[in-house]
Design a protein around this motif. Structure first.
Motif: not given
Length: 385
Positions: A51-57, A192-211
Motif C-alpha cells: 500500500e505504501k509503495k503503490v502510494g509512493d509510486l 504507473l506500470a510499477a504500481a499496476r504490477d504491484l497491485l496485479s499480484k495481490l490476491t482477492v483477500e489482499e485487495k479487500a484488505r487494501l480497500a
C-alpha cells in the motif's frame, strides 16, 4: 571330462549396503531439487508495504506528470518563438536578397565603366561588410543612391545574421526541452506500470484488505474535515456577532459606515469563486489522466486551471507555478475557491469547496471527486484572485 565349475559370485562393483544406498538416494534427490529449483525469490512484501509503495509510486508519477506539464508548456512557447524567428529570418533574407540585387546592379554598371568594380565585388563577398568599409575608401567613390543601397545591404545582412543566430539558439533550446518532455513522459509511464504490477499480484483477500485500509484513511480524513467545518462555523458566527456589535455602536453614534468585511473585493472574489466551483462540480466523475487539462479528463493542476479559467482568471499550468499565483492564507481561513496544495514537493492540488472538503482529480484509475483536504498532507492554501 573337465570337472564342473561353479559360476563366480557377482562383482562387488555397484553393490552397496542399505545405509550407503539410502545416503546415495538422498544425495541424488537433493541434487535434483537444487538443479530444478528456481532462483531464490525475495520475501513477499506485506500488504502495508504494498500500500505504501503503490502510494509512493502514484505520488512520484504525479510529480513526473507536473514535470511533463512544465516541459510541454515550455515546448509550446518555444515552438511558437522558433516559428516566429524563422518567419522573420525568411523575410529578412528576402530583403537582404533585394538589397544585394540592387547593389549588384550598380556594381555591374561600375564594371562597364571601369569604376571601382573590384571593391564592390569584394563587398558582396565579405562576411562583415562594415569591417570592409572600415578598411577601404569605397564609400568615397559612391553616389548617394549607391551609398543608400550599401547601407540597406549592411543593415539587412547584420539583422539577418543576428536573427539566424537567435533562431539557431532557440532551436537548440527547443530540442533540449523536447528531450525533457520525453524523459518525463517515460518516467510517468514507468511509475504507473510499477504500481499496476504491484497491485496485479495481490490476491482477492489482499485487495479487500487494501480497500479496508483505504476506507479507514477516508474516514479519518473526513473526521478532520468535520472538525475544521465546526471550527470555521464557530469563527464565522463570532465574526458575525462582532460585526453586529460594531454596527450597533456605529448606529448609536450616528455613523453610517458599512459592516466590517463586506468590501467589494471580498464580493468580487466570491463571485469568481462561485463560477470556478460550478465548473469544477460539473467535472465530477470524469477520469484522471496525467497531462490532461480537459474537457474529457484532467490531472490535478489541469482541473484547477480549467476551473479558474471559467471564472476569467488565468492560472499557470503546473502546481509549482499555481502555488505562487495568489495570496497564501491559513487552512482555518480557507474560503470556497481557494487552492489547496499537498506534499512537501507541492505535487498535488485541489479546489476548496468549504467544510474541509475539496474537488480534485486524485490519481490514475480514479475520477474527479469531492474529498476531505486531510486525505493528504497539506502544504499550503492559496487564494488565486
Amino acid at each position: 571330462m573337465a570337472p564342473h565349475r561353479r559360476s563366480r559370485p557377482p562383482s562387488p562393483v555397484g553393490i552397496r549396503t542399505p545405509a550407503l544406498a539410502t545416503a546415495a538416494l538422498t544425495s541424488v534427490a537433493l541434487l535434483s531439487q537444487t538443479a530444478n529449483a528456481s532462483p531464490s525469490e525475495e520475501p513477499r512484501p506485506s500488504l502495508e508495504e504494498v500500500e505504501k509503495k503503490v502510494g509512493d509510486l502514484y505520488r512520484q508519477a504525479e510529480t513526473a506528470s507536473e514535470k511533463y506539464n512544465a516541459a510541454k508548456e515550455k515546448t509550446t512557447k518555444q515552438k511558437k518563438r522558433v516559428d516566429t524567428l524563422l518567419d522573420d529570418v525568411a523575410r529578412r533574407t528576402e530583403r537582404l536578397n533585394d538589397a544585394r540585387e540592387e547593389l549588384g546592379t550598380f556594381a555591374a554598371a561600375q564594371y562597364r565603366t571601369g569604376a571601382a568594380a573590384p571593391d564592390t565585388a569584394s563587398l558582396l563577398l565579405a562576411d562583415n561588410p562594415q569591417d570592409y568599409f572600415d578598411q577601404t575608401q569605397l564609400m568615397d567613390r559612391l553616389t548617394s543612391r549607391q551609398k543608400q543601397s550599401v547601407d540597406d545591404y549592411v543593415t539587412q545582412q547584420t539583422a539577418t545574421t543576428e536573427k539566424r543566430r537567435e533562431a539557431s539558439e532557440s532551436l537548440e533550446t527547443l530540442t533540449r526541452t523536447q528531450s525533457s518532455l520525453k524523459t518525463s513522459k517515460a518516467d510517468v509511464q514507468r511509475k504507473l506500470a510499477a504500481a499496476r504490477d504491484l497491485l496485479s499480484k495481490l490476491t482477492v483477500e489482499e485487495k479487500a484488505r487494501l480497500a479496508a485500509i483505504e476506507r479507514q484513511k477516508q474516514e479519518e480524513a473526513q473526521r478532520k474535515a468535520d472538525e475544521l467545518a465546526r471550527q470555521q462555523a464557530a469563527d464565522a458566527e463570532r465574526r458575525r456577532q462582532e460585526a453586529a456589535q460594531d454596527t450597533g455602536a456605529s448606529t448609536g453614534s450616528g455613523s453610517t459606515s458599512g459592516t466590517s468585511g463586506s468590501g467589494s473585493g471580498s464580493a468580487t472574489y466570491t463571485a469568481k469563486a462561485d463560477k470556478a466551483l460550478a465548473f469544477a462540480r460539473a467535472q465530477i466523475g470524469k477520469p484522471y489522466v496525467w497531462g490532461a487539462s480537459g474537457p474529457g479528463s484532467y490531472d490535478c493542476s489541469g482541473l484547477t486551471q480549467a476551473a479558474w479559467k471559467a471564472a476569467g482568471v488565468t492560472l499557470p499550468r503546473t502546481t509549482w507555478d499555481q502555488v505562487n499565483a495568489g495570496t497564501t492564507v491559513s487552512v482555518n481561513s480557507a474560503q470556497p475557491g481557494d487552492l489547496v496544495f499537498f506534499y512537501d514537493d507541492i505535487s498535488h492540488v485541489g479546489i476548496y469547496i468549504g467544510d474541509g472538503m475539496m474537488i480534485h482529480a486524485p490519481k490514475p484509475g480514479a475520477y474527479v471527486r469531492e474529498e476531505s483536504i486531510y486525505y493528504m498532507p497539506i502544504h499550503s492554501v492559496v487564494r488565486p484572485a
